[in-house]
Design a protein around this motif. Structure first.
Motif, PDB file in Angstrom:
ATOM      1  N   SER A   1     -31.437  -8.465   5.948  1.00 21.28           N
ATOM      2  CA  SER A   1     -32.028  -8.018   4.683  1.00 21.28           C
ATOM      3  C   SER A   1     -31.713  -8.996   3.554  1.00 21.28           C
ATOM      4  CB  SER A   1     -31.503  -6.625   4.317  1.00 21.28           C
ATOM      5  OG  SER A   1     -31.838  -5.680   5.309  1.00 21.28           O
ATOM      6  N   PHE A   2     -30.464  -9.450   3.507  1.00 21.24           N
ATOM      7  CA  PHE A   2     -30.086 -10.409   2.470  1.00 21.24           C
ATOM      8  C   PHE A   2     -30.835 -11.719   2.664  1.00 21.24           C
ATOM      9  CE2 PHE A   2     -27.472 -13.863   0.833  1.00 21.24           C
ATOM     10  CZ  PHE A   2     -27.247 -13.445  -0.468  1.00 21.24           C
ATOM     11  N   ALA A   3     -31.012 -12.141   3.913  1.00 24.61           N
ATOM     12  CA  ALA A   3     -31.721 -13.390   4.189  1.00 24.61           C
ATOM     13  C   ALA A   3     -33.144 -13.338   3.665  1.00 24.61           C
ATOM     14  CB  ALA A   3     -31.716 -13.670   5.693  1.00 24.61           C
ATOM     15  N   VAL A   4     -33.789 -12.184   3.766  1.00 23.62           N
ATOM     16  CA  VAL A   4     -35.162 -12.050   3.271  1.00 23.62           C
ATOM     17  C   VAL A   4     -35.195 -12.212   1.751  1.00 23.62           C
ATOM     18  CG1 VAL A   4     -37.102 -10.469   2.995  1.00 23.62           C
ATOM     19  CG2 VAL A   4     -35.898 -10.598   5.195  1.00 23.62           C
ATOM     20  N   VAL A   5     -34.285 -11.499   1.065  1.00 22.20           N
ATOM     21  CA  VAL A   5     -34.248 -11.575  -0.396  1.00 22.20           C
ATOM     22  C   VAL A   5     -33.869 -12.979  -0.857  1.00 22.20           C
ATOM     23  CG1 VAL A   5     -33.107 -10.694  -2.471  1.00 22.20           C
ATOM     24  CG2 VAL A   5     -33.679  -9.131  -0.608  1.00 22.20           C
ATOM     25  N   ALA A   6     -32.813 -13.543  -0.271  1.00 23.81           N
ATOM     26  CA  ALA A   6     -32.356 -14.869  -0.670  1.00 23.81           C
ATOM     27  C   ALA A   6     -33.406 -15.934  -0.355  1.00 23.81           C
ATOM     28  CB  ALA A   6     -31.043 -15.207   0.039  1.00 23.81           C
ATOM     29  N   GLY A   7     -34.114 -15.761   0.754  1.00 24.85           N
ATOM     30  CA  GLY A   7     -35.156 -16.721   1.108  1.00 24.85           C
ATOM     31  C   GLY A   7     -36.281 -16.743   0.095  1.00 24.85           C
ATOM     32  N   MET A   8     -36.671 -15.578  -0.389  1.00 26.85           N
ATOM     33  CA  MET A   8     -37.721 -15.516  -1.405  1.00 26.85           C
ATOM     34  C   MET A   8     -37.279 -16.205  -2.687  1.00 26.85           C
ATOM     35  SD  MET A   8     -38.995 -11.579  -0.803  1.00 26.85           S
ATOM     36  CE  MET A   8     -40.094 -11.626  -2.214  1.00 26.85           C
ATOM     37  N   LEU A   9     -36.017 -16.017  -3.056  1.00 25.68           N
ATOM     38  CA  LEU A   9     -35.501 -16.662  -4.264  1.00 25.68           C
ATOM     39  C   LEU A   9     -35.370 -18.169  -4.087  1.00 25.68           C
ATOM     40  CD1 LEU A   9     -32.732 -14.096  -5.281  1.00 25.68           C
ATOM     41  CD2 LEU A   9     -34.959 -14.425  -6.362  1.00 25.68           C
ATOM     42  N   THR A  10     -35.045 -18.587  -2.876  1.00 26.76           N
ATOM     43  CA  THR A  10     -34.842 -20.013  -2.608  1.00 26.76           C
ATOM     44  C   THR A  10     -36.100 -20.828  -2.857  1.00 26.76           C
ATOM     45  OG1 THR A  10     -33.097 -19.573  -0.987  1.00 26.76           O
ATOM     46  CG2 THR A  10     -34.219 -21.694  -0.834  1.00 26.76           C
ATOM     47  N   VAL A  11     -37.249 -20.314  -2.427  1.00 23.83           N
ATOM     48  CA  VAL A  11     -38.492 -21.086  -2.516  1.00 23.83           C
ATOM     49  C   VAL A  11     -39.179 -20.941  -3.871  1.00 23.83           C
ATOM     50  CG1 VAL A  11     -38.861 -20.936  -0.039  1.00 23.83           C
ATOM     51  CG2 VAL A  11     -39.887 -19.209  -1.526  1.00 23.83           C
ATOM     52  N   MET A  12     -38.629 -20.113  -4.750  1.00 25.37           N
ATOM     53  CA  MET A  12     -39.217 -20.000  -6.088  1.00 25.37           C
ATOM     54  C   MET A  12     -38.923 -21.270  -6.875  1.00 25.37           C
ATOM     55  SD  MET A  12     -38.345 -16.047  -7.178  1.00 25.37           S
ATOM     56  CE  MET A  12     -38.977 -16.349  -8.836  1.00 25.37           C
ATOM     57  N   PRO A  13     -39.922 -21.832  -7.577  1.00 26.17           N
ATOM     58  CA  PRO A  13     -39.689 -23.046  -8.369  1.00 26.17           C
ATOM     59  C   PRO A  13     -38.611 -22.804  -9.422  1.00 26.17           C
ATOM     60  CG  PRO A  13     -42.039 -22.569  -8.167  1.00 26.17           C
ATOM     61  CD  PRO A  13     -41.305 -21.358  -7.646  1.00 26.17           C
ATOM     62  N   GLY A  14     -37.728 -23.763  -9.577  1.00 26.23           N
ATOM     63  CA  GLY A  14     -36.653 -23.611 -10.549  1.00 26.23           C
ATOM     64  C   GLY A  14     -35.901 -24.907 -10.735  1.00 26.23           C
ATOM     65  N   LEU A  15     -34.760 -24.819 -11.396  1.00 23.26           N
ATOM     66  CA  LEU A  15     -33.961 -25.990 -11.723  1.00 23.26           C
ATOM     67  C   LEU A  15     -33.485 -26.732 -10.483  1.00 23.26           C
ATOM     68  CD1 LEU A  15     -32.406 -27.744 -13.717  1.00 23.26           C
ATOM     69  CD2 LEU A  15     -30.601 -26.023 -13.721  1.00 23.26           C
TER      70      LEU A  15
END
Length: 218
Positions: free
Chosen positions: A9-23
């Protein structure tokens, strides 16, 4: 919730955040385009080390102090904003300094002024680490997320480290894709005019992130 289901479950959430454009993505892309694959991976590794530190801190409760203390949060926020602005302004100044230089002079200057591999790697790693550690929102994110994915009875520190490593592995895969993808067209992207434009854009983005962080915008 079992340990395995918590990790998934954490991997799914963290994965979505990882690929979001950012700094983080902007820094790694800039390093891959202008400095090469070695420095780009060093920058990425620094960022991932910072994520691991935040994960451990959240697991042992250090991030709770950051969340509870407005003064401490503001101090870290201002320090992070100043660091981002310093990096961004440095890139913009370098762009202005190199503007107008012929391509041959750029190439000669790059060869003459290139640091050693060890210095290059260390500097890039430190830049990534500093950017990650000086962003208080990383700590707040882990403080808010980690408790939801630690099963009852599981050791907090060990579970926090495991979840942070999962996040790091996802980040490594994402950064690797960006770096190797960029290398395919680096010959064009590394032209003097294109490189200066990339530095100017990245520097402006960093200054913007710094201002946004200083103002406390979410």
């Amino acid at each position: 919730m079992t340990v395995s289901s918590a990790i998934v479950s954490f991997a799914v959430v963290a994965g979505m955040l990882t690929v979001m454009p950012g700094l983080d993505t902007a820094l790694v892309l800039r390093s891959a385009i202008t400095l090469g694959r070695r420095r780009a991976f060093a920058t990425a590794l620094g960022i991932l080390c910072g994520v691991l530190v935040w994960g451990v801190a959240a697991a042992v409760g250090a991030s709770a102090v950051l969340t509870a203390s407005r003064l401490l949060y503001d101090a870290l926020r201002v320090a992070g904003a100043a660091y981002l602005a310093w990096m961004g302004i440095g890139m913009i100044r370098q762009t202005l300094k190199e503007r107008g230089r012929p391509a041959s002079a750029d190439a000669a200057g790059d060869r003459a002024g290139a640091p050693t591999a060890e210095e290059t790697w260390a500097r890039s790693w430190a830049r990534g680490l500093g950017t990650s550690l000086l962003n208080p929102k990383n700590g707040v994110f882990y403080m808010a997320m980690l408790p939801q994915f630690i099963p009852a009875g599981a050791p907090h520190l060990l579970m926090g480290v495991v979840l942070a490593i999962v996040h790091d592995l996802e980040g490594l895969v994402w950064f690797s894709a960006l770096i190797f993808g960029t290398q395919l067209v680096r010959g064009w992207l590394n032209r003097g005019s294109v490189r200066r434009a990339i530095d100017a854009i990245t520097g402006t983005v960093l200054v913007g992130f710094g201002i946004k962080l200083a103002l406390g915008d979410s």
